[in-house]
Design an enzyme around this catalytic site. Sequence first.
Site, PDB file in Angstrom:
ATOM      1  N   CYS A 173       0.831  -1.209   0.000  1.00  0.00           N
ATOM      2  CA  CYS A 173       0.000   0.000   0.000  1.00  0.00           C
ATOM      3  C   CYS A 173       0.864   1.257   0.000  1.00  0.00           C
ATOM      4  CB  CYS A 173      -0.929   0.005   1.206  1.00  0.00           C
ATOM      5  SG  CYS A 173      -2.115  -1.357   1.226  1.00  0.00           S
ATOM      6  N   CYS A 174       0.362   2.279  -0.628  1.00  0.00           N
ATOM      7  CA  CYS A 174       1.136   3.486  -0.856  1.00  0.00           C
ATOM      8  C   CYS A 174       1.014   4.467   0.307  1.00  0.00           C
ATOM      9  CB  CYS A 174       0.692   4.133  -2.168  1.00  0.00           C
ATOM     10  SG  CYS A 174       1.838   5.379  -2.767  1.00  0.00           S
ATOM     11  N   PHE A 175       1.450   4.015   1.499  1.00  0.00           N
ATOM     12  CA  PHE A 175       1.636   4.918   2.629  1.00  0.00           C
ATOM     13  C   PHE A 175       2.713   4.326   3.530  1.00  0.00           C
ATOM     14  CE2 PHE A 175      -1.652   2.061   4.105  1.00  0.00           C
ATOM     15  CZ  PHE A 175      -1.397   1.854   5.449  1.00  0.00           C
ATOM     16  N   ASN A 216      -5.740   1.443  -2.553  1.00  0.00           N
ATOM     17  CA  ASN A 216      -5.059   1.380  -3.852  1.00  0.00           C
ATOM     18  C   ASN A 216      -5.743   0.429  -4.837  1.00  0.00           C
ATOM     19  OD1 ASN A 216      -1.877   1.721  -2.235  1.00  0.00           O
ATOM     20  ND2 ASN A 216      -2.950   3.288  -3.381  1.00  0.00           N
TER      21      ASN A 216
END
Length: 458
Positions: free
Chosen positions: A373-375, A412
Amino acid sequence: MTSSDITGAAGGEPYGPTETAARREQAVRAAVRQGLVGPADPVIGLLDVADIRASAAGLRAAFEEVTAPGTPVLHAFAVKAASLVPVLALLADEGLGCEVASPGELALARAAGVPPSRIVLDSPAKSVAELREALALGVAVNADNAEELARIDALVHTAPVTSPLGLRVNPQVGGGTIEALSTATETSKFGVPLRDEGARAWLVRAFLDRPWLTRLHAHVGSQGIPPELMARGVRETYELAEEINDAAGQRRITALDIGGGLSVNFASDREHPTHREYARTLRHAVPGLFDGRYGLVTEFGRSLLARHGTVLARVEYAKTAGSRPIAVTHAGAQLATRTVFAPDAWPLRVAAFDAEGRPKTGPVVEQDIAGPCCFAGDLVARGRPLPRLESGDLAALLDTGAYYFSNHFAYNSLPRPAVHGFVRTSRGVRFALVRPAQTLDEIVAESGGDRPGALRSI
């Protein structure tokens, strides 16, 4: 192979930690050899069918030991813990029913072939339509509050009702170590608060005025609640039932729904507490509950399934940052949502396997296990001592059989992974597809892909 191919796996006593771990390792190797996990399918779920059967049998045996012969007992599996139709059907084969908390969960239970007489509907926000459907089917219903009870009043006066009907109380005995899962606190949103001013008298009158109201329900909470606190909540509910029956001069309350919520030990393969230990705790705290005067309903979920599932994720990249090794995998917040956002409350064990599915060996180093995931916080483990994971290796998230496959977080737009059940045979490991991986077309479709111009037209 279909799910019907694995229904012959033997039940019986739960397997010991060594046997369970050995079967898990064999399943990981077989999953790699059979191509279930790899570059094209970098994350999957595995469910140990033999252990699930044994867990269900162990639950039944635990309560049979403490209840009087002939006592009606329904073990209703909490569907939210594993909302997979083949799992519900397997548990139904083992004598369990379903506890549902939404129209969707009710539909899943029915799709699994669970008869309405073995389904219990609990929810703090049931609509009139949900109540009407449940009563028409004959599903048991536990009302949450006075307003809901008034709705049921109107419904029972318009058509014959065969559903067992109950009322949920909040015994207000306190919370455990996870506030969000403690449902018997002073201000919990669930049930009628038993210790609030005037509440007990209202509850007694509610039952005296409604001959069709025959059950009391209470659930103290789940993970983080000690068995002794759970037993206190059950005792408070039992004492209220005795008071109502005394006031009625007859057996108005005929069954008690004592909920579930038994915690799982996520620190090792050792099962503690067990259903047997909890049943004995209850018998000591509330002996009258087991003398045959009351039917029993339980609603266990996590404690039945958690230990029997594994998330298997391919390491896509191995890197370092600030001298800390990081294994970037395909399993993160989209599967292990609670672990990522509340790691102290929901830690997971991680096992390391090489690209062939063999337990990884070599020097142990502290490393982070990251998700896709993009965090920045998408980490399922921080500073975990493991043999160093490299690209192509596999990270196994253990004890993920409950909630991790049924509470997908679509961050996402990551797809839900395939879930496979497995059994070990004399010829190796056999798999059955429980749920296929979500396709990109399905993601697009559920995101309004068939109406791209919808907002341009208004």
